[in-house]
Design an enzyme around this catalytic site. Sequence first.
Site, short mmCIF file in Angstrom:
data_model
loop_
_atom_site.label_atom_id
_atom_site.label_comp_id
_atom_site.label_asym_id
_atom_site.label_seq_id
_atom_site.Cartn_x
_atom_site.Cartn_y
_atom_site.Cartn_z
N GLU A 134 0.88 -1.16 0.00
CA GLU A 134 0.00 0.00 0.00
C GLU A 134 0.92 1.21 0.00
O GLU A 134 1.53 1.54 1.02
CB GLU A 134 -0.91 -0.02 1.22
CG GLU A 134 -2.10 0.93 1.11
CD GLU A 134 -1.77 2.32 1.61
OE1 GLU A 134 -1.46 3.19 0.75
OE2 GLU A 134 -1.81 2.56 2.82
N CYS A 169 -1.68 8.97 2.74
CA CYS A 169 -1.45 8.45 1.40
C CYS A 169 -2.66 8.70 0.50
O CYS A 169 -2.51 8.97 -0.70
CB CYS A 169 -1.13 6.96 1.46
SG CYS A 169 -2.36 5.97 2.34
#
Length: 465
Positions: free
Chosen positions: A235, A269
Amino acid sequence: MEREIKGGFRTINPHTEKEIATYTYFTESEVNDAIDNCHEAFLKWKDKSLGERATIIKNIGKELKNHKEQLVQLMTDEMGKVVTQGGSEIDLCIAITEYTAANAGKELEPIERELPNGGKGIITYSPEGVIYSIQPWNFPTYQPLRVVIANLMAGNGVLLKHAQNVTGSALLVEEVLRKAGVPEGLFKVLVIDHSQSNDVIKNDKVRGVTFTGSSAGGRKVAEKAGAAIKKTVLELGSNDAYLVLDDADIEMAVKACVQGRLINNGETCIAAKRFVVVDKVYDAFKEGFVQGMKDAVMGDPNNEETQLGPIARKDLRDLLADQVKESVEKGAVIEVGGEVPDNTGFYYPSTVLSNVEPGQPAYDDELFGPVASLIRAKDNEDAMRIANDSRFGLGGGIFSKDEKAAIELAQKHFDTGMVFVNSYGLAQPMMPFGGVKDSGYGREHGGFGLKEFVNAKSVMLVEES
């Protein structure tokens, strides 16, 4: 930030710049013992029923409630998270325990299928063993727990290498799990450096690796794991585009986009980063957005009025400042912010850059902090083109009064793992979380994370014809 010392490091409060704690790296023997103990604990844990595992998962949620205040304050001290947002992070972790405990049974139960000529097939989801989790600092509790909860429920054991600057949070999470009844050794925090981490990846008892962090870091981890023929889930970063289409509710879009850029001090993110606005509404959006970013209250993350705390480490603040400077040198225009304040703490102000074009860090790269890239599009089609003009693909957003058309655009054309319509991005326990392209692969949450590190095993009884 953390400061290296002989045999270890010190953690530093990004608001006060004062030392929090000192930690010593594990010895090679301690690392190997942790791996062996986790494997031995796994051999017993894998035989527990889904119901027994779910009870422990629910207990984790209860212990998180008991330690909520302590966790929130420690996260604020270690990485500068605004204290009013820390509680939401713990609440999300609690929601994940509740969702997982309630739904994992139907996700992991064996499946029966008919075979030709009257045979029977059974698909079982068998746990694989020790999973190595490498996590960043921006969500000190959520990042490790989203991995731990899914993998403990699946029957695996987990070893955690957390970011050095949130080592205290990692150890508190370990204490929470121990008090919740997680068997000794089944989860362990490894206080190690990068070379030791590579050795963990190579260890035969480690069956999979999950990493959250930068694309550059993900490449290195995937290379090490690939050489050992071990599955990874990555990720990674992104420069998520939020589209403001020609029929958007501008007031609502401005409010959501300001929040989406500043949440967690902009160090997320999946945060909104590139704001692609159609020409028809560009000026109206720009006016409101710049004012909203300008009005954000920056200061002590312990104050409830504060909306923007410090960047987590000095080196990260300096990198962000350099990216803004380079973008301006290449043609970007600072609408607000853009200057490092002359005060204690690793602060960077809420900043808006306009005239953002390809070739600038503000367009091409991930700016991990409260800096927004404002990009003008000719029309809705052009906005979608700009959004997909990225090597990243984690999340994104669409603002439009025509929700049906926006959903269709998200489903058919937005090349990302997640799209938010008329809102900004947050993880949800029941929805898959992850990206494509340089933003990584694999999924967490929504039942998908439960099956990333299990063996989908086929058992077949074939009838004689």
